[in-house]
Enzyme design. Structure first.
Site, PDB file in Angstrom:
ATOM      1  NE  ARG A   1     -16.794  73.880  41.958  1.00  0.00           N
ATOM      2  CZ  ARG A   1     -16.612  72.978  41.010  1.00  0.00           C
ATOM      3  NH1 ARG A   1     -17.634  72.436  40.403  1.00  0.00           N
ATOM      4  NH2 ARG A   1     -15.403  72.619  40.671  1.00  0.00           N
TER       5      ARG A   1
ATOM      6  CD  GLU B   1     -15.480  69.607  45.544  1.00  0.00           C
ATOM      7  OE1 GLU B   1     -14.913  70.404  44.806  1.00  0.00           O
ATOM      8  OE2 GLU B   1     -15.947  68.525  45.151  1.00  0.00           O
TER       9      GLU B   1
ATOM     10  CG  HIS C   1     -10.168  69.290  42.060  1.00  0.00           C
ATOM     11  ND1 HIS C   1      -9.319  68.429  41.405  1.00  0.00           N
ATOM     12  CD2 HIS C   1     -11.364  69.172  41.452  1.00  0.00           C
ATOM     13  CE1 HIS C   1      -9.984  67.816  40.435  1.00  0.00           C
ATOM     14  NE2 HIS C   1     -11.229  68.263  40.434  1.00  0.00           N
TER      15      HIS C   1
END
Ligand code: ADP
Length: 402
Positions: free
Chosen positions: A90, A383, A179
């Site tokens: 990420r 996620e 996000h």
């Protein structure tokens, strides 16, 4: 999948074919006197799940990776890193440089480094994780998945601020949004649930966690979002103020003598729900509000009112909306928030049925009234799974080009 913070590494190990989670965990308090590792081994059923906890000093991210590797091999999840198809990282800020996930090269790392001024807290930690992963497992391909990427389709009229254009051209001052991985994940889930092509689906997605943002999605592409150049803009959050008259900052500096750092801390860490009622945890706030605490009630009302204003404006942006989607810790769990957000929205097609909203169901569910013209959905976000999916997509794309 790896999510490296300044003092933590979160990880999940996926089976590449089934995308089942084989193991997950977190190394935390890296660099502190006492660190922790929590590791979960997943079996086929929830009763097979086993949690291992260890407390020991973890000097740096390198040692964190070694501990993770050790525990993964001890528990039989993988014997050696060479068994991994890839590691997906990420990365919070991809600026305008990354519209999609990429295989990490020296050049990619340099570009992420160049974006540090835009995300001074997050990108350095993400880079440390990538650097250590490359050293720790040089034979494994590393992929970066960006929080900002999904928002890169936002058109110029929505991403520019009304500032001199040179600030955008010279200093990249513009809306980026965050996000993105979560908005994208729930949006695709919503399209599947609605039985629509993603490229023909219009949605308003609400990610409500400690940070909170809303996105307007037209024909499967993001066209606007509430966070801005930084995650401070938009909705009221746990400790962040969201939208604010920028002149308040000058006023406070003049009247109180506060410096830049203090103002930054005030708006990022002491505002939002915490600023209004002294608590940033929505679970406690809803409990206190139910017991008649007026400040908690006000925080809840302000939080929901800001969301309603954004929903109204995104309805105007989109014209047709197929569904409103709630996700994130608050969106998925706080029925009172969903009730207050949707209160009075029946005329706009977003009324929800009380008993459906209060049902203690987990997973994807519909809340709209029986005759509601559009769907109001709760969709648990994931996620980590989205990062794993995107990592695999990059590998497959690369394989088809080779
Ligand atoms: P993060 O943004 O850190 O990933 P989460 O998405 O986990 O955070 O959301 C955290 C927020 O969700 C906290 O404010 C927490 O109080 C809230 N939350 C979690 N469960 C509930 C619940 N059952 N009722 C109300 N709020 C909840």
């Amino acid at each position: 999948m790896l999510n490296s913070g300044s003092s933590s590494i979160k990880y999940q190990l996926f089976d590449m074919d089934s995308l089942a989670v084989l193991a997950s965990g977190m190394v935390e308090r890296i660099g502190e006197a006492q660190g922790h590792i929590i590791h979960k081994v997943r079996g086929s059923g929830s009763e097979d799940e086993k949690t291992i906890r260890r407390s020991l000093p973890v000097a740096d991210h390198r040692q964190g990776f070694e501990l993770m590797g050790q525990i993964l091999s001890e528990t039989g999840a993988i014997r050696h890193t060479s068994e991994l198809a890839a590691m997906g990282h990420r990365v919070v800020h991809g600026g305008e440089k990354f519209q999609a996930p990429v295989i990490i090269t020296e050049e990619v790392m340099e570009t992420i480094r160049g974006l540090i001024p835009l995300a001074p807290l997050h990108n350095p930690a993400n880079l440390t994780g990538i650097q250590v992963a490359r050293e720790y497992a040089p034979e494994v391909r590393q992929v970066a998945v960006f929080d900002t990427a999904f928002h890169q389709t936002i058109p110029e009229h929505a991403y520019l601020y009304a500032l001199p254009r040179s600030l955008y051209e010279k200093l990249q001052v513009r809306r980026y949004g965050f996000h993105g991985t979560s908005h994208f994940f729930v949006a695709k889930e919503a399209a599947v649930h609605l039985g629509r092509d993603f490229s023909d689906t219009n949605l308003i997605t609400l990610h409500l966690g400690n940070g909170a943002s809303i996105a307007a999605i037209k024909n499967g592409r993001c066209v606007d979002t509430s966070m801005g150049m930084t995650p401070l803009a938009g909705l009221i959050m746990g400790t962040r103020c969201g939208d604010l008259d920028p002149a308040i900052i000058f006023y406070l500096a003049r009247e109180t003598g506060m410096g830049l750092q203090e103002l930054d801390a005030l708006l990022n860490h002491d505002s939002g729900l915490k600023g209004i009622c002294g608590d940033n945890d929505m679970r406690r706030i809803t409990e206190c509000a139910a017991q008649g605490d007026v400040h908690a009630e006000l925080a809840l009302d302000m939080f929901c009112y800001r969301i309603r204003k954004y929903i109204g404006s995104y309805l105007a942006v989109l014209g047709r909306v197929d569904a409103l989607v709630f996700t994130g810790g608050i969106g998925e769990n706080a029925a009172i928030v969903r009730e207050k957000v949707c209160f009075g929205l029946a005329a706009l097609g977003m009324g929800i049925a009380r008993e459906k909203n209060l049902a203690a169901t987990k997973g994807l569910r519909e809340l709209q009234q029986d005759d509601g013209p559009l769907k109001v959905l709760v969709i648990p976000t994931n996620e980590e799974l989205e990062i794993a999916r995107q990592t695999i997509d990059v590998l497959l794309r690369r394989a088809s080009c080779d």
